[in-house]
Enzyme design. Structure first.
Site, short mmCIF file in Angstrom:
data_model
loop_
_atom_site.label_atom_id
_atom_site.label_comp_id
_atom_site.label_asym_id
_atom_site.label_seq_id
_atom_site.Cartn_x
_atom_site.Cartn_y
_atom_site.Cartn_z
N GLY A 84 0.19 -1.29 0.11
CA GLY A 84 -0.01 -0.47 0.18
C GLY A 84 1.64 1.12 -0.02
N GLY A 85 1.61 1.55 -0.54
CA GLY A 85 2.90 2.18 -0.87
C GLY A 85 2.85 3.44 -2.00
N GLY A 91 -0.70 8.21 0.81
CA GLY A 91 -0.64 8.28 2.59
C GLY A 91 0.55 8.22 2.77
N ILE A 92 -0.05 7.41 4.14
CA ILE A 92 1.48 6.72 5.31
C ILE A 92 2.19 6.09 4.66
CG2 ILE A 92 1.53 4.83 6.96
CD1 ILE A 92 -1.22 6.63 8.50
N SER A 146 -4.35 0.44 13.90
CA SER A 146 -5.31 1.81 15.15
C SER A 146 -5.11 1.87 15.94
CB SER A 146 -6.33 1.40 12.97
OG SER A 146 -7.05 2.78 13.89
N TYR A 183 -14.26 -2.95 10.83
CA TYR A 183 -12.49 -2.43 10.70
C TYR A 183 -11.96 -2.60 12.22
CZ TYR A 183 -9.52 0.55 9.93
OH TYR A 183 -7.88 1.95 9.52
#
Length: 251
Positions: free
Chosen positions: A13-14, A17-18, A139, A152
């Site tokens: 997920g690069g 965002g983070i 999270s 989630y």
């Protein structure tokens, strides 16, 4: 010298965002090479262009698809032979109140956030060096109850449990596993939770007001903590959940 000199890293997920900010930080800290993944080729292409480094490789794929993971690790093995760092960052979620949760919503959320992380780590083991660092993106909802967000929240609690268990599974190889747990961060993922711009702003304002520091965090503030957990600065840190939340979950 950088904190990650000579290290080979994977960030799932690069592209935004983070994950993207962490790729920037890894490169700035001297990582020899950073592999980034994402489901959208266009977003990956844009990320590579922005990173503007010969030390980055983007591999399109879905972490919940085991064939995609096999292809990813085949590429990493062929190009670099091993990994020193994994930042399992890919994931996401949407609101669904109890009473309206569908099987598809449940499966999609757990596949992305739990199955994807499990097999990202498990399939990396043959090329993961002894003494490596694994960071899971959790999270604050792992410890907080959020209305209409129970599925989630459960996925992030699962990641906290993974870290505790995996440090025992991997202790002979001295592989560290830690969880970084962001609070409200100003990312495209946060913006996507709102139905429109007005709702998104109202939601962001609410989240900011719940933080002791009275603002949203930035992706780079998470990236700096990931660098700490990836580097030898945290050589005696394993199995923890490190909250980076402006105090939101601490009061």
């Amino acid at each position: 010298m950088g904190k990650l000199d000579g290290k080979i890293a994977l960030i799932t997920g690069g592209s935004t965002g983070i994950g993207f900010s962490t790729a920037e930080r890894f490169l700035a800290e001297g990582a020899e090479h950073v592999f980034i993944t994402g489901r959208r080729q266009q977003a990956l292409d844009e990320a590579v262009k922005k990173l503007n480094s010969k030390h980055v490789t983007a591999v399109q794929g879905d972490t919940s698809n085991l064939d995609d993971l096999d292809r990813l690790y085949s590429i990493i093995k062929k190009e670099k032979g091993h990994l020193d760092i994994i930042f399992a960052n890919a994931g996401g979620g949407a609101f669904a109140p109890l009473g309206s949760i569908t099987e598809k919503y449940f499966d999609d959320t757990f596949n992305s956030n739990v199955k994807g992380v499990l097999f990202t780590v498990q399939k990396a083991l043959p090329i993961l060096k002894d003494g490596a660092s694994i960071i899971l993106n959790g999270s604050i909802v792992s410890v907080k109850g959020i209305p209409a967000f129970s599925v989630y929240c459960a996925t992030k609690a699962a990641l906290r449990s993974f870290a505790r268990c995996w440090i025992v599974d991997l202790k002979e190889r001295k592989i560290r596993v830690n969880v970084v747990s962001p609070g409200p961060i100003d990312t495209p993922g946060l913006a996507a939770l709102g139905k429109d711009a007005e709702e998104t702003k109202a939601m962001a304002d609410t989240f900011a007001s719940q933080a002791v520091l009275n603002r949203l965090g930035t992706p780079d503030e998470i990236a700096k903590v990931v660098v700490f957990l990836a580097s030898d600065d945290s050589s005696y840190v394993t199995g923890i959940e490190l909250f980076v939340d402006g105090g939101t979950a601490q009061i």
